[in-house]
Design an enzyme around this catalytic site. Structure first.
Site, short mmCIF file in Angstrom:
data_model
loop_
_atom_site.label_atom_id
_atom_site.label_comp_id
_atom_site.label_asym_id
_atom_site.label_seq_id
_atom_site.Cartn_x
_atom_site.Cartn_y
_atom_site.Cartn_z
N LYS A 1 2.53 -0.86 -0.93
CA LYS A 1 3.58 -0.10 -0.22
C LYS A 1 4.93 -0.22 -0.90
O LYS A 1 5.18 -1.12 -1.70
CB LYS A 1 3.66 -0.57 1.25
CG LYS A 1 2.52 0.02 2.08
CD LYS A 1 2.64 -0.30 3.54
CE LYS A 1 1.45 0.34 4.30
NZ LYS A 1 1.42 -0.05 5.71
N ARG B 1 -5.40 -5.21 5.51
CA ARG B 1 -5.82 -3.85 5.15
C ARG B 1 -5.36 -3.60 3.71
O ARG B 1 -4.16 -3.57 3.46
CB ARG B 1 -5.20 -2.85 6.12
CG ARG B 1 -5.63 -1.40 5.89
CD ARG B 1 -4.96 -0.48 6.91
NE ARG B 1 -5.34 0.91 6.69
CZ ARG B 1 -4.78 1.70 5.80
NH1 ARG B 1 -3.80 1.26 5.04
NH2 ARG B 1 -5.20 2.95 5.66
#
Ligand code: PT1
Length: 280
Positions: A227, A261
């Site tokens: 991210k 995740r």
């Protein structure tokens, strides 16, 4: 703390001395997906990717048909079903838990009928319709926090106190799920890194993870893989964020997070093995 996370056909033991954090592998079936470039649009590619994740030690495969990265726009129910249902049918009996990443009640319904083990809702089952779909289904749930919607969430994220706000949100969602009969053992909670948060907000939540993990009697799931919060720190593009992502993942499990995740299953599983060997 829960002893178990009840996830459809699977019951994961979370707090035994030898239990390991669970690795949820990301399987994007979106043409505009943020870091896989839409390579897994087609069924054969999706299945190959899933087989690789299984070989690499994945615990849960998270199938997503609508990107929720910053700026992403929504797709129709029909388009999302068209993308995810063939993949769900193909992977239903692969031997690993299958999760569907969706906030659409209609998609939840079809996925549950097809036999998924878990629903991962970036809107945290905040709609009555979503709760009705999952209330009496034998599926695990991921309740994620997001401020605003993917299209505008990174425009100007603002909180009095991000950890207090996420805590209040979790308590509200848990009360609503409790009211429709969802057992706490079916639920995991996710602060939603990058979902309407500045780097400062994300770091603040990272420092608060052990409190989140100890507060709700439900396991915490963390999704930081590749991210922009990692990119902001290391100054690297999305395809060069593996080392940074692993550092954040290990911080999270050391603070007690129970699920990660991730895109890079093999590397994450190795990192967890080393961390756990030292721990025990
Ligand atoms: C997540 C998550 C998710 N993330 C859960 N589901 C995405 N439970 C999709 C960026 O800042 O963390 N938890 N489903 C992907 N969304 C993003 C958000 C991707 C932010 C990238 C960024 O780069």
């Amino acid at each position: 703390m829960n002893t178990f996370f009840e996830c459809g056909r699977y019951r994961f033991v979370l707090d035994a001395v030898d239990s390991k954090p669970l690795v949820m592998g990301i399987l994007n079936v979106t043409p505009d997906s943020f870091s896989d470039g839409g390579n897994y649009r087609f069924l054969d590619d999706a299945i190959s990717r899933a087989e690789q994740m299984i070989a690499d030690g994945v615990d849960i495969i998270d199938i997503g048909g609508e990107s929720t990265r910053p700026g992403a726009s929504s797709v129709s129910v029909d388009e999302e079903l068209h993308r995810v249902m063939p993949v769900i049918f193909a992977l239903r009996d692969c031997g690993k838990a299958i999760s569907i990443d969706t906030y659409k009640p209609e998609v939840m319904r079809e996925a549950i009928i097809a036999g998924v083990d878990m629903i991962n809702d970036v809107r945290g089952f905040s709609s009555h319709e979503a709760r009705q779909e999952v209330a009496h289904a034998d599926v695990g749930l991921c309740v994620m926090h997001m401020q605003n919607l993917p299209l505008n969430m990174q425009f100007a994220p603002a909180y009095d106190n991000v950890n207090d706000e996420v805590t209040g949100y979790f308590l509200q969602r848990l009360a609503e799920l409790d009211a429709v009969g969802v057992a706490r053992t079916r639920v995991c909670l996710d602060p939603g890194f990058g979902f309407g948060k500045t780097l400062e907000h994300n770091i603040s939540m990272m420092r608060h993870l052990s409190v989140f993990q100890d507060t709700f009697g439900a396991p915490i799931l963390v999704g930081v893989s590749r991210k922009s919060m990692i990119g902001d720190i290391v100054g690297r593009p999305v395809e060069q964020r593996l080392a940074g992502s692993l550092a954040a993942a290990l911080w999270a499990v050391n603070q007690g997070a129970k699920l990660l995740r991730v895109h890079d299953v093999a590397e994450t599983v190795d990192a967890i093995k080393v961390w756990q060997k030292i721990l025990n």
